[in-house]
Design a protein around this motif. Structure first.
Motif, mmCIF file in Angstrom:
data_model
loop_
_atom_site.group_PDB
_atom_site.id
_atom_site.type_symbol
_atom_site.label_atom_id
_atom_site.label_comp_id
_atom_site.label_asym_id
_atom_site.label_seq_id
_atom_site.Cartn_x
_atom_site.Cartn_y
_atom_site.Cartn_z
ATOM 1 N N SER A 16 30.195 -1.843 2.116
ATOM 2 C CA SER A 16 29.405 -2.214 3.288
ATOM 3 C C SER A 16 28.140 -2.980 2.904
ATOM 4 O O SER A 16 27.766 -3.954 3.571
ATOM 5 C CB SER A 16 29.029 -0.956 4.087
ATOM 6 N N ILE A 17 27.486 -2.540 1.831
ATOM 7 C CA ILE A 17 26.284 -3.242 1.363
ATOM 8 C C ILE A 17 26.631 -4.688 1.010
ATOM 9 O O ILE A 17 25.941 -5.632 1.400
ATOM 10 C CB ILE A 17 25.674 -2.528 0.144
ATOM 11 N N TRP A 18 27.722 -4.843 0.265
ATOM 12 C CA TRP A 18 28.155 -6.196 -0.136
ATOM 13 C C TRP A 18 28.568 -7.025 1.077
ATOM 14 O O TRP A 18 28.164 -8.171 1.225
ATOM 15 C CB TRP A 18 29.316 -6.067 -1.127
ATOM 16 N N ARG A 19 29.363 -6.413 1.965
ATOM 17 C CA ARG A 19 29.922 -7.141 3.124
ATOM 18 C C ARG A 19 28.819 -7.572 4.097
ATOM 19 O O ARG A 19 28.841 -8.685 4.613
ATOM 20 C CB ARG A 19 30.927 -6.226 3.831
ATOM 21 N N GLN A 20 27.847 -6.710 4.349
ATOM 22 C CA GLN A 20 26.835 -6.986 5.368
ATOM 23 C C GLN A 20 25.626 -7.743 4.825
ATOM 24 O O GLN A 20 25.051 -8.582 5.519
ATOM 25 C CB GLN A 20 26.364 -5.671 6.000
ATOM 26 N N ASN A 21 25.232 -7.454 3.580
ATOM 27 C CA ASN A 21 23.971 -7.993 3.067
ATOM 28 C C ASN A 21 24.120 -9.114 2.058
ATOM 29 O O ASN A 21 23.180 -9.892 1.864
ATOM 30 C CB ASN A 21 23.156 -6.866 2.406
ATOM 31 N N CYS A 22 25.273 -9.183 1.403
ATOM 32 C CA CYS A 22 25.423 -10.147 0.302
ATOM 33 C C CYS A 22 26.334 -11.322 0.661
ATOM 34 O O CYS A 22 25.924 -12.482 0.538
ATOM 35 C CB CYS A 22 25.974 -9.435 -0.935
ATOM 36 N N LEU A 23 27.559 -11.033 1.071
ATOM 37 C CA LEU A 23 28.534 -12.091 1.309
ATOM 38 C C LEU A 23 28.061 -13.171 2.280
ATOM 39 O O LEU A 23 28.307 -14.356 2.044
ATOM 40 C CB LEU A 23 29.859 -11.490 1.783
ATOM 41 N N PRO A 24 27.346 -12.808 3.389
ATOM 42 C CA PRO A 24 26.892 -13.876 4.306
ATOM 43 C C PRO A 24 26.009 -14.923 3.632
ATOM 44 O O PRO A 24 25.997 -16.088 4.050
ATOM 45 C CB PRO A 24 26.113 -13.097 5.379
ATOM 46 N N LEU A 25 25.270 -14.530 2.584
ATOM 47 C CA LEU A 25 24.389 -15.484 1.904
ATOM 48 C C LEU A 25 25.157 -16.532 1.124
ATOM 49 O O LEU A 25 24.623 -17.610 0.834
ATOM 50 C CB LEU A 25 23.432 -14.744 0.964
ATOM 51 N N LEU A 26 26.397 -16.229 0.777
ATOM 52 C CA LEU A 26 27.198 -17.219 0.058
ATOM 53 C C LEU A 26 27.372 -18.472 0.908
ATOM 54 O O LEU A 26 27.210 -19.597 0.419
ATOM 55 C CB LEU A 26 28.563 -16.619 -0.300
ATOM 56 N N LYS A 27 27.655 -18.283 2.194
ATOM 57 C CA LYS A 27 27.892 -19.446 3.068
ATOM 58 C C LYS A 27 26.609 -19.980 3.695
ATOM 59 O O LYS A 27 26.505 -21.172 3.964
ATOM 60 C CB LYS A 27 28.896 -19.066 4.161
ATOM 61 N N SER A 28 25.622 -19.124 3.922
ATOM 62 C CA SER A 28 24.421 -19.575 4.641
ATOM 63 C C SER A 28 23.306 -20.071 3.721
ATOM 64 O O SER A 28 22.409 -20.787 4.169
ATOM 65 C CB SER A 28 23.869 -18.430 5.502
ATOM 66 N N TRP A 29 23.355 -19.710 2.432
ATOM 67 C CA TRP A 29 22.235 -20.032 1.538
ATOM 68 C C TRP A 29 22.658 -20.751 0.267
ATOM 69 O O TRP A 29 22.016 -21.705 -0.161
ATOM 70 C CB TRP A 29 21.508 -18.735 1.176
#
Length: 293
Positions: A143-156
């Protein structure tokens, strides 16, 4: 690893460059004087660096000085999403998770110290969960990875930097990160973790030499070259399970890879295992049952 950016290491290096330029041949001194006259403050600093770059051989800059020069001339910090092994399918124990987190922190520190902007999901995952658990439970960790980390791959992120280790493809989250980068058109750079950690002052040169793959869904597709490169660089590492390749690349690119390898038996087994009606990508977070080696 100290967090020292390029901006805080310039004074002494610039002073040494200016000393050499002031003692250089007349034509070089004239070029330098004209550059100084044309600007002030940061523009002057840029003039010193650019003049030194054009005359690096004449100034007898050594390898470390050229590396420093390249770092200071980098126009902006490249935003890297650092993909490293953490929770493999072998369910690592608390000591192994700590080692993976420590390795991720070291790699992030090395890259940051050379002027890159780095996001390390493994560092975040371990830092958030470890104060409460000796070995963070997998659902919380995911959950930590899915919610806090993975979105930054595409947005940042501007690049997914994959630090390869023998167990890298056993990590379900790395497979997902590769797939997401491919779908978003974000290039994937491949570098051995050992190579990075032993690079010393040559990190920028090592990064420039590391292959960059565009695993995009449309246009140029280097998925096959990507996997072939990884396994050529890591001789002795078993070939991945077919489901891992499908996770990273999708069905079509995996089939293309098997044809490239010329492995007819594996290709037939793959077609039986993953028929044309099989989705190009399983649901996120899901895992296939078994698979071919």
């Amino acid at each position: 690893m100290p967090d020292i950016s390029c901006e805080f290491r310039t004074a002494d290096f610039l002073s040494r460059l200016e000393d050499r330029l002031s003692l250089a041949e007349e034509s070089m001194r004239a070029e330098y004087a004209a550059a100084l006259k044309a600007g002030v403050a940061l523009a002057v600093r840029r003039a010193v660096l650019e003049t030194a770059e054009r005359h690096a051989d004449e100034l007898a800059l050594d390898v470390d000085e050229r590396e420093e020069l390249n770092c200071l001339l980098r126009p902006q910090r490249l935003r890297l999403y650092l993909s490293t092994s953490y929770r493999t399918e072998q369910a690592p124990d608390a000591e192994t998770l700590e080692r993976y987190a420590r390795d991720a922190n070291t790699a992030a520190g090395i890259l940051t110290s050379r002027g890159y902007s780095v996001f390390s999901p493994v560092s975040v995952r371990y830092a958030v969960a470890s104060p409460f658990f000796d070995s963070p439970p997998e659902p919380l960790d995911f959950s930590i990875w899915r919610q806090n980390c993975l979105p930054l791959l595409k947005s940042w992120a501007e690049r997914l930097l994959l630090l390869t280790t023998p167990e890298w493809l056993e990590d379900q989250e790395i497979r997902q990160e590769i797939f997401e980068a491919r779908a978003a058109g974000i290039p994937v750079q491949v570098l051995s973790a050992d190579t990075l950690c032993s690079a010393g002052n040559q990190v920028s040169s090592v990064m420039e030499a590391a292959p960059l793959f565009h695993l995009c869904e449309d246009g140029q597709d280097m998925s096959v070259e990507f996997i072939l490169h990884v396994y050529e660089e890591h001789l002795g590492v078993p070939l991945p399970h077919m489901e891992a390749l499908v996770d990273c690349l999708g069905r079509k690119a995996t089939l293309d890879l098997l044809e490239e390898w010329g492995n007819e038996a594996a290709r037939k087994g793959f077609l039986a295992r993953f028929p044309s009606t099989f989705p190009n990508r399983p649901e996120q977070g899901g895992k296939h049952d078994g698979g071919l080696s």
